[in-house]
Design an enzyme around this catalytic site. Structure first.
Site, PDB file in Angstrom:
ATOM      1  CE  LYS A  77     -13.595  -6.178  -9.149  1.00 16.23           C
ATOM      2  NZ  LYS A  77     -14.059  -5.501  -9.898  1.00 16.23           N
ATOM      3  CB  THR A 106      -9.845  -9.686  -7.938  1.00 16.02           C
ATOM      4  OG1 THR A 106      -9.384 -11.200  -7.268  1.00 16.02           O
ATOM      5  CG2 THR A 106     -11.757 -10.532  -6.696  1.00 16.02           C
ATOM      6  CG  ASP A 107      -6.697 -14.482  -7.526  1.00 15.15           C
ATOM      7  OD1 ASP A 107      -7.269 -13.524  -6.969  1.00 15.15           O
ATOM      8  OD2 ASP A 107      -5.860 -14.838  -7.999  1.00 15.15           O
ATOM      9  CE1 TYR A 123     -11.227  -5.721  -5.107  1.00  9.41           C
ATOM     10  CE2 TYR A 123      -9.581  -7.692  -3.830  1.00  9.41           C
ATOM     11  CZ  TYR A 123     -10.641  -6.476  -4.899  1.00  9.41           C
ATOM     12  OH  TYR A 123      -9.924  -6.486  -6.358  1.00  9.41           O
TER      13      TYR A 123
HETATM   14  P1  NAD Z   1      -6.776   0.676  -8.831  1.00  9.84           P
HETATM   15  O1  NAD Z   1      -6.926   0.677  -7.102  1.00  9.84           O
HETATM   16  O2  NAD Z   1      -5.098   0.692  -9.153  1.00  9.84           O
HETATM   17  O3  NAD Z   1      -7.273   1.701  -9.866  1.00  9.84           O
HETATM   18  C1  NAD Z   1      -8.920   1.664  -9.577  1.00  9.84           C
HETATM   19  C2  NAD Z   1      -9.667   2.885 -10.579  1.00  9.84           C
HETATM   20  O4  NAD Z   1     -11.309   2.510 -10.649  1.00  9.84           O
HETATM   21  C3  NAD Z   1      -8.492   3.686  -9.845  1.00  9.84           C
HETATM   22  O5  NAD Z   1      -8.537   4.798 -11.042  1.00  9.84           O
HETATM   23  C4  NAD Z   1      -9.936   4.836  -9.767  1.00  9.84           C
HETATM   24  O6  NAD Z   1      -9.954   5.882  -8.962  1.00  9.84           O
HETATM   25  C5  NAD Z   1     -11.415   4.329 -10.665  1.00  9.84           C
HETATM   26  N1  NAD Z   1     -12.545   4.524  -9.753  1.00  9.84           N
HETATM   27  C6  NAD Z   1     -12.342   3.671  -7.796  1.00  9.84           C
HETATM   28  N2  NAD Z   1     -13.719   4.023  -8.087  1.00  9.84           N
HETATM   29  C7  NAD Z   1     -14.626   5.035  -8.755  1.00  9.84           C
HETATM   30  C8  NAD Z   1     -15.560   5.288  -8.891  1.00  9.84           C
HETATM   31  N3  NAD Z   1     -16.813   4.937  -7.962  1.00  9.84           N
HETATM   32  N4  NAD Z   1     -16.099   5.995 -10.433  1.00  9.84           N
HETATM   33  C9  NAD Z   1     -15.107   5.640 -11.402  1.00  9.84           C
HETATM   34  N5  NAD Z   1     -13.874   5.423 -10.376  1.00  9.84           N
HETATM   35  C10 NAD Z   1     -13.806   4.272  -9.531  1.00  9.84           C
HETATM   36  O7  NAD Z   1      -7.334  -0.651  -8.941  1.00  9.84           O
HETATM   37  P2  NAD Z   1      -6.385  -1.869 -10.108  1.00  9.84           P
HETATM   38  O8  NAD Z   1      -5.434  -2.477  -8.960  1.00  9.84           O
HETATM   39  O9  NAD Z   1      -5.940  -1.635 -11.116  1.00  9.84           O
HETATM   40  O10 NAD Z   1      -7.808  -3.034 -10.611  1.00  9.84           O
HETATM   41  C11 NAD Z   1      -8.345  -2.754 -11.060  1.00  9.84           C
HETATM   42  C12 NAD Z   1      -9.880  -4.169 -11.286  1.00  9.84           C
HETATM   43  O11 NAD Z   1      -9.024  -4.526 -11.192  1.00  9.84           O
HETATM   44  C13 NAD Z   1     -10.360  -3.856  -9.692  1.00  9.84           C
HETATM   45  O12 NAD Z   1     -11.683  -3.852 -10.926  1.00  9.84           O
HETATM   46  C14 NAD Z   1     -10.228  -4.844  -9.659  1.00  9.84           C
HETATM   47  O13 NAD Z   1     -10.928  -5.288  -8.699  1.00  9.84           O
HETATM   48  C15 NAD Z   1      -9.690  -5.971 -10.605  1.00  9.84           C
HETATM   49  N6  NAD Z   1      -8.232  -6.817 -10.103  1.00  9.84           N
HETATM   50  C16 NAD Z   1      -6.791  -6.439  -9.677  1.00  9.84           C
HETATM   51  C17 NAD Z   1      -5.858  -6.802  -9.427  1.00  9.84           C
HETATM   52  C18 NAD Z   1      -4.781  -6.703  -8.972  1.00  9.84           C
HETATM   53  O14 NAD Z   1      -3.619  -7.340  -8.610  1.00  9.84           O
HETATM   54  N7  NAD Z   1      -4.058  -5.261  -8.961  1.00  9.84           N
HETATM   55  C19 NAD Z   1      -6.072  -8.734  -9.320  1.00  9.84           C
HETATM   56  C20 NAD Z   1      -7.266  -8.655 -10.249  1.00  9.84           C
HETATM   57  C21 NAD Z   1      -8.175  -7.905 -10.638  1.00  9.84           C
HETATM   58  O1  DAU Z   2      -5.331 -11.139  -6.341  1.00  5.58           O
HETATM   59  C1  DAU Z   2      -5.797 -10.478  -6.450  1.00  5.58           C
HETATM   60  C2  DAU Z   2      -5.771  -8.858  -5.782  1.00  5.58           C
HETATM   61  O2  DAU Z   2      -4.091  -9.083  -5.241  1.00  5.58           O
HETATM   62  C3  DAU Z   2      -6.221  -8.579  -6.256  1.00  5.58           C
HETATM   63  O3  DAU Z   2      -8.084  -8.634  -6.672  1.00  5.58           O
HETATM   64  C4  DAU Z   2      -6.479  -6.829  -5.350  1.00  5.58           C
HETATM   65  O4  DAU Z   2      -7.473  -6.418  -6.305  1.00  5.58           O
HETATM   66  C5  DAU Z   2      -4.920  -6.690  -5.009  1.00  5.58           C
HETATM   67  O5  DAU Z   2      -4.973  -5.421  -4.121  1.00  5.58           O
HETATM   68  C6  DAU Z   2      -4.547  -8.443  -4.598  1.00  5.58           C
HETATM   69  O6  DAU Z   2      -4.711  -8.146  -3.116  1.00  5.58           O
HETATM   70  P1  DAU Z   2      -4.027  -8.243  -1.613  1.00  5.58           P
HETATM   71  O7  DAU Z   2      -4.384  -8.550  -0.869  1.00  5.58           O
HETATM   72  O8  DAU Z   2      -3.170 -10.138  -2.633  1.00  5.58           O
HETATM   73  O9  DAU Z   2      -2.725  -7.524  -2.593  1.00  5.58           O
HETATM   74  P2  DAU Z   2      -1.710  -6.209  -1.573  1.00  5.58           P
HETATM   75  O10 DAU Z   2      -0.602  -6.159  -2.657  1.00  5.58           O
HETATM   76  O11 DAU Z   2      -1.840  -5.533  -0.606  1.00  5.58           O
HETATM   77  O12 DAU Z   2      -1.254  -7.641  -0.099  1.00  5.58           O
HETATM   78  C7  DAU Z   2       0.024  -8.829  -1.031  1.00  5.58           C
HETATM   79  C8  DAU Z   2       0.330  -9.855   0.154  1.00  5.58           C
HETATM   80  O13 DAU Z   2       1.522  -9.434   0.660  1.00  5.58           O
HETATM   81  C9  DAU Z   2      -1.111 -10.242   1.048  1.00  5.58           C
HETATM   82  O14 DAU Z   2      -0.812 -11.167   1.348  1.00  5.58           O
HETATM   83  C10 DAU Z   2      -0.746  -9.410   2.172  1.00  5.58           C
HETATM   84  C11 DAU Z   2       0.727  -8.725   1.827  1.00  5.58           C
HETATM   85  N1  DAU Z   2       1.173  -7.889   2.417  1.00  5.58           N
HETATM   86  C12 DAU Z   2       0.455  -6.518   1.693  1.00  5.58           C
HETATM   87  C13 DAU Z   2       1.383  -4.954   2.159  1.00  5.58           C
HETATM   88  C14 DAU Z   2       0.355  -3.562   1.834  1.00  5.58           C
HETATM   89  C15 DAU Z   2       2.822  -7.443   3.841  1.00  5.58           C
HETATM   90  O15 DAU Z   2       3.147  -8.854   3.739  1.00  5.58           O
HETATM   91  N2  DAU Z   2       2.934  -6.592   3.273  1.00  5.58           N
HETATM   92  C16 DAU Z   2       2.535  -4.860   3.015  1.00  5.58           C
HETATM   93  O16 DAU Z   2       2.474  -4.342   3.192  1.00  5.58           O
END
Ligand code: NAD
Ligand code: DAU
Length: 332
Positions: A152, A121-122, A148
């Site tokens: 990472k 992640t960034d 978190y």
């Molecule tokens: P998510 O929480 O939706 O999915 C995570 C998945 O991992 C789930 O299916 C969960 O069951 C599985 N998991 C968790 N713990 C586990 C374990 N111990 N063993 C096996 N499986 C396990 O997350 P996401 O948003 O899809 O993120 C996926 C990856 O991308 C993560 O590594 C996250 O850091 C990275 N990432 C996410 C974002 C974002 O915006 N969501 C951005 C950049 C990077």
């Molecule tokens: O930048 C990449 C990351 O983006 C990933 O590594 C993480 O897994 C992913 O969850 C996400 O992190 P953020 O903390 O940025 O995402 P989130 O959706 O939780 O929140 C986005 C922004 O919105 C953050 O500034 C917090 C704000 N927020 C979030 C929620 C849930 C609100 O203002 N209201 C809300 O209810």
């Protein structure tokens, strides 16, 4: 190609499974996922069982992950605890899955000599000022803020160390905020869309000025495939689609697209340690590997995502109540 996808039943992992299924019809995909609150087999339903199989297991379970790694050609490692608010409420699962789990995976990858792509992640770079002209690059120093992002960051450093010390064949990508179908309702966009569907107001943390750099999950997937196939071992690539928006702008756009007044939201307690701004410079991925994002119209991508949540209430309803109960305890 026999591809192992850890976390393939989560949000981005399942989008990646669908993407590879469509783009590489001769590949076999094994999904390895513990099915925590964030994972669901429904996310990968309907795919041909001769091309996609599923193992429910913990990435921290040495024997299970070792067997899965021994049977594949390459691994894309999405499995993680991924939500900042959860990491503030309960850090241990983040230390366990993100650090110990990545360590277990690396040891198996080393033992069996397999190709690994690690998803990160960034957020490992910390945050930027609102007026800072700089964006994150692969050379930006690590400076994570939350349980978190620090776990990472630690997982990235483990991968880098295993590449240098043990010649593990790995690449890393650090992506910005994803949106699209199958995202858990704890995250910003699905939370607000489902709050509106259920007749409540969106909730903005603090003053809503925090900036995120949005990318569609399918564009993240195409970036990962480019790195898996053409990336240079040991390198880190940043993935982003040049789409910075503050949270207030995102919530206003959601309200407008759902036929509500733009100011029909609530300001709620801020997240402790809340990162101010993320911004990705993806020029290395674009220049060296020729990658380009497809979803460059954020408004359209958001409208499609809203439609998906409207049409898939059965998918998100079971998670909604328990998620909102947790937020209520936090005053958010
Ligand atoms: P998510 O929480 O939706 O999915 C995570 C998945 O991992 C789930 O299916 C969960 O069951 C599985 N998991 C968790 N713990 C586990 C374990 N111990 N063993 C096996 N499986 C396990 O997350 P996401 O948003 O899809 O993120 C996926 C990856 O991308 C993560 O590594 C996250 O850091 C990275 N990432 C996410 C974002 C974002 O915006 N969501 C951005 C950049 C990077
Ligand atoms: O930048 C990449 C990351 O983006 C990933 O590594 C993480 O897994 C992913 O969850 C996400 O992190 P953020 O903390 O940025 O995402 P989130 O959706 O939780 O929140 C986005 C922004 O919105 C953050 O500034 C917090 C704000 N927020 C979030 C929620 C849930 C609100 O203002 N209201 C809300 O209810």
């Amino acid at each position: 190609m026999n591809l192992l996808v850890t976390g393939g039943a989560g949000f981005i992992g399942s989008n990646f499974v669908h993407y590879i299924y469509g783009q590489r019809p001769d590949w076999h995909i094994s999904v390895y996922d513990l099915l925590t609150h964030a994972g669901s087999k429904k996310n990968i339903e309907g795919l041909d069982a001769s091309r996609v199989d599923f193992v429910q297991a913990d990435i921290c379970d040495e024997a299970s992950i070792d067997k899965a790694v021994s049977e594949c050609d390459a691994i894309v490692h999405f499995a993680a605890e991924s939500h900042n608010d959860n990491s503030l409420a309960s850090p241990w699962p983040f230390v366990n899955t993100n650090l110990v789990g990545t360590f277990r995976l690396l040891e198996s990858v080393r033992k069996h000599g397999k190709r690994l792509h690690h998803i990160s992640t960034d957020e490992v770079y910390g945050d930027l000022g609102l007026d800072d002209p700089a964006k994150f690059t692969p050379d930006t120093p690590y400076n994570p803020s939350s349980p978190y992002s620090s776990t990472k960051a630690g997982s990235d450093l483990l991968v880098r160390a295993w590449v240098r010390s043990f010649d593990v064949q790995a690449t890393i990508s650090n992506c910005s905020n994803n949106y699209g179908p199958y995202q858990h309702v704890e995250k910003l966009i699905p939370r607000q869309v489902t709050e509106i569907i259920e007749g409540r107001k969106p909730k903005l943390y603090g003053n809503g000025q925090n900036v995120r750099d949005w990318i569609h999950a399918e564009d993240h997937s195409s970036g990962v495939l480019a790195i898996l196939e053409k990336g240079k071992i040991g390198e880190t690539y940043l993935i982003g689609a040049n789409c910075e928006r503050n949270n207030k702008e995102v919530v206003e756009m959601i309200l407008e697209l759902m036929g509500k007044a733009k100011n029909d939201y609530e300001l709620v307690n801020d997240r402790p340690g809340h990162d101010l701004r993320y911004a990705i410079d993806a020029s290395k991925l674009m220049n060296e590997l020729g990658w380009r994002p497809k979803y460059t119209d954020f408004r359209q991508g958001l409208a499609n995502t809203i439609d998906w949540y409207k049409q898939n209430e059965d998918w998100w309803k079971p998670q909604k109540k328990v998620t909102e109960a947790k937020y209520k305890e936090l005053g958010r």
